[in-house]
Write a protein that holds these residues in place. Structure first.
Motif, short mmCIF file in Angstrom:
data_model
loop_
_atom_site.label_atom_id
_atom_site.label_comp_id
_atom_site.label_asym_id
_atom_site.label_seq_id
_atom_site.Cartn_x
_atom_site.Cartn_y
_atom_site.Cartn_z
N SER A 1 48.00 -0.51 -26.91
CA SER A 1 47.79 -0.71 -25.00
C SER A 1 47.67 -2.19 -23.98
O SER A 1 47.76 -2.69 -25.09
N GLU A 2 48.74 -2.22 -23.27
CA GLU A 2 48.58 -3.21 -22.35
C GLU A 2 47.32 -2.96 -21.01
O GLU A 2 47.31 -3.91 -20.54
N PHE A 3 47.16 -1.77 -21.11
CA PHE A 3 46.41 -1.22 -19.61
C PHE A 3 46.05 0.08 -19.88
O PHE A 3 46.70 0.95 -20.49
N TYR A 4 44.51 0.29 -20.00
CA TYR A 4 43.74 1.41 -20.54
C TYR A 4 42.44 0.91 -19.66
O TYR A 4 41.83 0.48 -19.40
N ASP A 5 42.31 2.74 -18.99
CA ASP A 5 40.84 3.43 -18.08
C ASP A 5 41.06 4.53 -18.39
O ASP A 5 41.55 5.55 -18.34
N THR A 6 39.44 4.56 -18.81
CA THR A 6 38.89 5.93 -18.51
C THR A 6 38.01 6.54 -17.69
O THR A 6 37.52 7.31 -17.62
N PHE A 7 37.91 5.54 -16.53
CA PHE A 7 36.98 5.40 -15.53
C PHE A 7 35.04 5.14 -15.91
O PHE A 7 34.72 6.19 -15.41
N LYS A 8 35.17 4.16 -17.14
CA LYS A 8 33.56 4.66 -16.86
C LYS A 8 32.97 4.31 -16.32
O LYS A 8 31.91 4.41 -15.77
N ASN A 9 33.40 3.40 -15.05
CA ASN A 9 32.70 2.66 -14.19
C ASN A 9 34.18 1.64 -13.67
O ASN A 9 35.00 1.89 -14.39
N ASN A 10 33.81 0.91 -12.31
CA ASN A 10 35.16 0.16 -11.92
C ASN A 10 35.08 -1.09 -12.44
O ASN A 10 35.75 -1.67 -11.88
N ALA A 11 35.21 -0.96 -13.52
CA ALA A 11 35.28 -2.94 -14.42
C ALA A 11 35.89 -3.21 -14.56
O ALA A 11 36.25 -4.67 -13.96
N LEU A 12 37.10 -2.87 -14.02
CA LEU A 12 38.67 -2.85 -13.74
C LEU A 12 39.19 -3.60 -12.75
O LEU A 12 40.65 -4.24 -12.87
N GLY A 13 38.29 -2.82 -11.80
CA GLY A 13 38.54 -2.98 -10.18
C GLY A 13 39.97 -3.12 -9.73
O GLY A 13 40.34 -3.59 -8.71
#
Length: 270
Positions: free
Chosen positions: A77-89
Protein backbone atom coordinates in the motif's frame (compact mmCIF):
# COMPACT_ATOMS: atom_id res chain seq x y z
CA UNK A 1 39.53 35.98 116.44
CA UNK A 2 38.44 38.39 113.77
CA UNK A 3 41.70 37.94 112.02
CA UNK A 4 41.31 34.13 111.96
CA UNK A 5 37.78 34.47 110.56
CA UNK A 6 39.04 36.77 107.87
CA UNK A 7 41.92 34.52 106.97
CA UNK A 8 39.55 31.51 106.85
CA UNK A 9 37.22 33.29 104.55
CA UNK A 10 40.04 34.28 102.21
CA UNK A 11 41.29 30.72 102.10
CA UNK A 12 37.91 29.34 100.98
CA UNK A 13 37.29 31.91 98.20
CA UNK A 14 39.03 30.06 95.23
CA UNK A 15 36.88 26.91 95.62
CA UNK A 16 33.55 28.42 94.41
CA UNK A 17 35.35 29.98 91.46
CA UNK A 18 36.69 26.60 90.35
CA UNK A 19 33.20 25.08 90.60
CA UNK A 20 31.80 27.91 88.51
CA UNK A 21 34.51 27.38 85.90
CA UNK A 22 33.78 23.64 85.75
CA UNK A 23 30.04 24.27 85.37
CA UNK A 24 30.71 26.88 82.66
CA UNK A 25 33.04 24.55 80.74
CA UNK A 26 30.55 21.69 81.09
CA UNK A 27 27.79 23.87 79.66
CA UNK A 28 30.01 24.88 76.74
CA UNK A 29 30.86 21.24 76.00
CA UNK A 30 27.19 20.27 76.17
CA UNK A 31 26.27 23.14 73.86
CA UNK A 32 28.95 22.05 71.43
CA UNK A 33 27.70 18.48 71.51
CA UNK A 34 24.13 19.67 70.96
CA UNK A 35 25.26 21.91 68.10
CA UNK A 36 27.17 19.10 66.41
CA UNK A 37 24.27 16.73 66.91
CA UNK A 38 21.84 19.28 65.50
CA UNK A 39 24.02 19.88 62.45
CA UNK A 40 24.31 16.14 61.86
CA UNK A 41 20.55 15.72 62.18
CA UNK A 42 19.88 18.64 59.81
CA UNK A 43 22.29 17.29 57.19
CA UNK A 44 20.78 13.84 57.47
CA UNK A 45 17.28 15.30 57.14
CA UNK A 46 18.37 17.22 54.07
CA UNK A 47 19.69 14.02 52.55
CA UNK A 48 16.45 12.19 53.27
CA UNK A 49 14.48 15.17 52.03
CA UNK A 50 16.41 15.21 48.75
CA UNK A 51 15.72 11.51 48.28
CA UNK A 52 12.04 12.04 48.98
CA UNK A 53 11.95 14.96 46.59
CA UNK A 54 13.49 12.80 43.88
CA UNK A 55 10.96 10.07 44.50
CA UNK A 56 7.87 12.25 44.69
CA UNK A 57 8.58 15.10 42.28
CA UNK A 58 9.63 13.03 39.27
CA UNK A 59 6.71 10.64 38.68
CA UNK A 60 6.23 8.98 35.32
CA UNK A 61 4.78 11.76 33.15
CA UNK A 62 1.25 11.31 31.87
CA UNK A 63 1.48 11.26 28.06
CA UNK A 64 -0.42 13.90 26.17
CA UNK A 65 -3.39 12.29 24.38
CA UNK A 66 -2.46 11.82 20.74
CA UNK A 67 -3.87 9.92 17.83
CA UNK A 68 -2.00 6.64 17.37
CA UNK A 69 -2.64 4.56 14.30
CA UNK A 70 -2.78 0.96 15.46
CA UNK A 71 -3.22 -1.09 12.27
CA UNK A 72 -0.26 -2.12 10.13
CA UNK A 73 -0.79 -1.21 6.44
CA UNK A 74 -0.30 -3.92 3.81
CA UNK A 75 3.20 -4.04 2.36
CA UNK A 76 2.00 -3.04 -1.12
CA UNK A 77 0.00 0.00 0.00
CA UNK A 78 0.96 3.59 -0.73
CA UNK A 79 -1.93 4.80 1.42
CA UNK A 80 -4.03 2.92 3.93
CA UNK A 81 -6.60 3.88 6.57
CA UNK A 82 -9.37 2.04 8.39
CA UNK A 83 -10.18 5.06 10.58
CA UNK A 84 -9.19 3.71 13.98
CA UNK A 85 -8.75 7.40 14.68
CA UNK A 86 -7.72 10.46 12.69
CA UNK A 87 -3.98 9.92 13.01
CA UNK A 88 -3.51 10.52 9.27
CA UNK A 89 -5.10 13.95 9.41
CA UNK A 90 -8.29 13.86 7.36
CA UNK A 91 -10.07 17.19 7.07
CA UNK A 92 -12.87 17.28 9.63
CA UNK A 93 -13.84 20.91 9.19
CA UNK A 94 -17.56 21.48 8.75
CA UNK A 95 -19.24 24.47 7.16
CA UNK A 96 -22.84 25.31 6.39
CA UNK A 97 -24.37 22.20 4.86
CA UNK A 98 -21.11 20.23 4.71
CA UNK A 99 -20.26 17.86 7.56
CA UNK A 100 -17.14 15.70 7.97
CA UNK A 101 -16.47 13.43 10.94
CA UNK A 102 -13.94 10.73 11.78
CA UNK A 103 -15.04 8.34 14.51
CA UNK A 104 -13.58 4.92 15.29
CA UNK A 105 -14.25 2.78 12.25
CA UNK A 106 -15.54 5.34 9.73
CA UNK A 107 -15.10 8.64 7.93
CA UNK A 108 -18.59 10.06 7.40
CA UNK A 109 -19.49 12.74 4.87
CA UNK A 110 -22.89 14.46 4.85
CA UNK A 111 -23.91 17.04 2.25
CA UNK A 112 -27.16 18.99 2.59
CA UNK A 113 -26.44 21.65 -0.05
CA UNK A 114 -28.49 20.91 -3.15
CA UNK A 115 -26.60 20.67 -6.42
CA UNK A 116 -23.15 20.64 -4.81
CA UNK A 117 -20.35 18.16 -4.17
CA UNK A 118 -18.60 17.68 -0.84
CA UNK A 119 -15.02 16.59 -1.57
CA UNK A 120 -12.62 14.87 0.84
CA UNK A 121 -9.13 14.53 -0.61
CA UNK A 122 -6.69 11.97 0.75
CA UNK A 123 -4.62 13.63 3.50
CA UNK A 124 -1.43 13.35 1.49
CA UNK A 125 0.30 15.18 -1.35
CA UNK A 126 0.87 11.94 -3.24
CA UNK A 127 0.20 11.79 -6.96
CA UNK A 128 -0.43 8.36 -8.49
CA UNK A 129 -0.29 7.11 -12.04
CA UNK A 130 -0.73 3.31 -12.05
CA UNK A 131 -2.41 1.90 -8.94
CA UNK A 132 -5.32 0.03 -7.41
CA UNK A 133 -7.66 1.90 -5.07
CA UNK A 134 -9.92 -0.08 -2.75
CA UNK A 135 -12.72 1.69 -0.89
CA UNK A 136 -15.16 0.10 1.55
CA UNK A 137 -18.24 2.24 2.03
CA UNK A 138 -21.90 2.30 3.03
CA UNK A 139 -24.43 4.76 1.63
CA UNK A 140 -26.46 5.75 4.69
CA UNK A 141 -28.89 8.10 2.96
CA UNK A 142 -29.31 9.16 -0.68
CA UNK A 143 -32.07 10.42 -2.95
CA UNK A 144 -32.46 9.17 -6.50
CA UNK A 145 -30.26 11.91 -7.98
CA UNK A 146 -27.56 11.80 -5.28
CA UNK A 147 -24.23 10.05 -5.71
CA UNK A 148 -21.12 9.13 -3.76
CA UNK A 149 -17.79 7.77 -4.88
CA UNK A 150 -14.17 8.32 -5.83
CA UNK A 151 -12.17 10.78 -7.90
CA UNK A 152 -8.96 9.44 -9.47
CA UNK A 153 -6.13 11.03 -11.44
CA UNK A 154 -7.49 14.42 -10.50
CA UNK A 155 -5.68 17.73 -10.84
CA UNK A 156 -5.24 20.02 -7.83
CA UNK A 157 -8.74 21.51 -8.20
CA UNK A 158 -10.43 18.31 -9.44
CA UNK A 159 -11.38 20.07 -12.65
CA UNK A 160 -9.83 17.31 -14.77
CA UNK A 161 -10.30 13.78 -13.44
CA UNK A 162 -12.12 10.46 -13.68
CA UNK A 163 -15.06 9.91 -11.34
CA UNK A 164 -16.65 6.67 -10.09
CA UNK A 165 -20.29 7.25 -9.12
CA UNK A 166 -22.50 5.07 -6.96
CA UNK A 167 -25.91 6.61 -7.49
CA UNK A 168 -28.88 6.87 -5.16
CA UNK A 169 -31.08 5.05 -7.69
CA UNK A 170 -28.96 1.89 -7.37
CA UNK A 171 -26.84 2.39 -10.52
CA UNK A 172 -23.16 3.17 -11.05
CA UNK A 173 -21.12 4.89 -13.77
CA UNK A 174 -17.66 6.12 -14.76
CA UNK A 175 -17.36 9.75 -15.85
CA UNK A 176 -14.61 12.08 -17.08
CA UNK A 177 -14.58 15.72 -15.99
CA UNK A 178 -12.91 18.66 -17.71
CA UNK A 179 -13.22 22.40 -18.41
CA UNK A 180 -14.48 23.56 -21.78
CA UNK A 181 -13.03 26.46 -23.79
CA UNK A 182 -14.89 28.91 -21.56
CA UNK A 183 -13.66 27.22 -18.38
CA UNK A 184 -17.08 25.81 -17.64
CA UNK A 185 -17.07 22.38 -15.94
CA UNK A 186 -18.21 19.54 -18.18
CA UNK A 187 -18.69 15.82 -17.68
CA UNK A 188 -18.72 12.91 -20.12
CA UNK A 189 -20.07 9.50 -19.11
CA UNK A 190 -17.56 6.84 -20.18
CA UNK A 191 -19.64 3.94 -18.87
CA UNK A 192 -23.22 3.59 -17.60
CA UNK A 193 -25.22 4.44 -15.71
CA UNK A 194 -26.24 0.85 -15.22
CA UNK A 195 -27.38 -1.46 -12.46
CA UNK A 196 -25.72 -4.71 -11.50
CA UNK A 197 -26.52 -7.41 -8.98
CA UNK A 198 -22.98 -7.04 -7.64
CA UNK A 199 -23.90 -3.62 -6.19
CA UNK A 200 -25.55 -3.88 -2.79
CA UNK A 201 -28.46 -1.52 -2.05
CA UNK A 202 -28.39 1.59 0.10
CA UNK A 203 -27.62 0.83 3.73
CA UNK A 204 -25.41 -2.16 2.94
CA UNK A 205 -21.63 -2.42 2.69
CA UNK A 206 -19.93 -2.24 -0.72
CA UNK A 207 -16.29 -2.67 -1.72
CA UNK A 208 -15.31 -0.62 -4.76
CA UNK A 209 -11.99 -1.54 -6.41
CA UNK A 210 -10.53 0.34 -9.34
CA UNK A 211 -7.31 -0.71 -11.08
CA UNK A 212 -5.75 2.02 -13.21
CA UNK A 213 -2.90 0.99 -15.49
CA UNK A 214 -1.92 3.29 -18.34
CA UNK A 215 -5.07 4.11 -20.32
CA UNK A 216 -7.09 1.21 -18.89
CA UNK A 217 -9.53 1.55 -15.99
CA UNK A 218 -11.06 -1.63 -14.57
CA UNK A 219 -13.88 -1.32 -12.06
CA UNK A 220 -14.82 -4.08 -9.58
CA UNK A 221 -17.74 -3.97 -7.16
CA UNK A 222 -17.67 -6.53 -4.36
CA UNK A 223 -14.96 -8.45 -6.25
CA UNK A 224 -17.00 -8.65 -9.46
CA UNK A 225 -15.60 -6.88 -12.53
CA UNK A 226 -18.40 -4.66 -13.80
CA UNK A 227 -16.63 -2.37 -16.29
CA UNK A 228 -13.45 -1.76 -18.31
CA UNK A 229 -12.81 1.66 -19.85
CA UNK A 230 -10.01 2.90 -22.11
CA UNK A 231 -9.15 6.61 -22.04
CA UNK A 232 -5.79 8.34 -22.59
CA UNK A 233 -6.48 11.87 -21.35
CA UNK A 234 -5.37 11.68 -17.70
CA UNK A 235 -2.30 9.69 -16.75
CA UNK A 236 -1.70 10.75 -13.12
CA UNK A 237 -3.26 12.73 -10.33
CA UNK A 238 -4.70 12.71 -6.84
CA UNK A 239 -7.34 10.47 -5.27
CA UNK A 240 -10.36 11.91 -3.42
CA UNK A 241 -13.72 10.87 -2.00
CA UNK A 242 -17.00 12.71 -2.46
CA UNK A 243 -20.69 13.01 -1.65
CA UNK A 244 -22.84 14.84 -4.20
CA UNK A 245 -26.32 16.14 -3.35
CA UNK A 246 -28.75 16.39 -6.26
CA UNK A 247 -31.13 19.27 -6.87
CA UNK A 248 -34.00 17.46 -5.14
CA UNK A 249 -31.92 16.03 -2.32
CA UNK A 250 -32.67 16.34 1.38
CA UNK A 251 -29.18 15.17 2.22
CA UNK A 252 -26.69 12.54 1.11
CA UNK A 253 -24.67 10.71 3.76
CA UNK A 254 -21.95 8.09 3.26
CA UNK A 255 -19.53 6.32 5.60
CA UNK A 256 -16.13 5.21 4.34
CA UNK A 257 -14.76 2.27 6.31
CA UNK A 258 -11.48 1.68 4.50
CA UNK A 259 -9.40 3.51 1.90
CA UNK A 260 -6.38 1.76 0.40
CA UNK A 261 -4.16 2.73 -2.52
CA UNK A 262 -1.82 -0.05 -3.67
CA UNK A 263 1.11 0.51 -5.95
CA UNK A 264 1.49 -1.16 -9.34
CA UNK A 265 4.67 -1.39 -11.36
CA UNK A 266 5.59 2.18 -12.29
CA UNK A 267 3.54 3.96 -9.59
CA UNK A 268 4.59 7.57 -9.29
CA UNK A 269 4.46 9.11 -5.83
CA UNK A 270 5.38 12.75 -5.56
Amino acid sequence: MPEEKTEGDDAQTPQPKRVTHIIFITLIVMLLILSVSSLFFIERSKGNGSQLTTDTETPTPTPTPTSIYLETPPAQSEFYDTFKNNALGWSVSSTAGYFRTVKPGALTLMNTNHGTTLVESLPTNSVFDNFTVIVDLTILNASLDDSVGIYIRGDSNLEHDYRIDLNGDGTFDIAKEYLDSRNNPQSIILFGPRSDSALNPQGEHNTVTLTVNGSQLQLFINNVRVSTVIDTDYMSGQVALFARAGEDSQDVTVSFIKVEVDKLQGTLVG
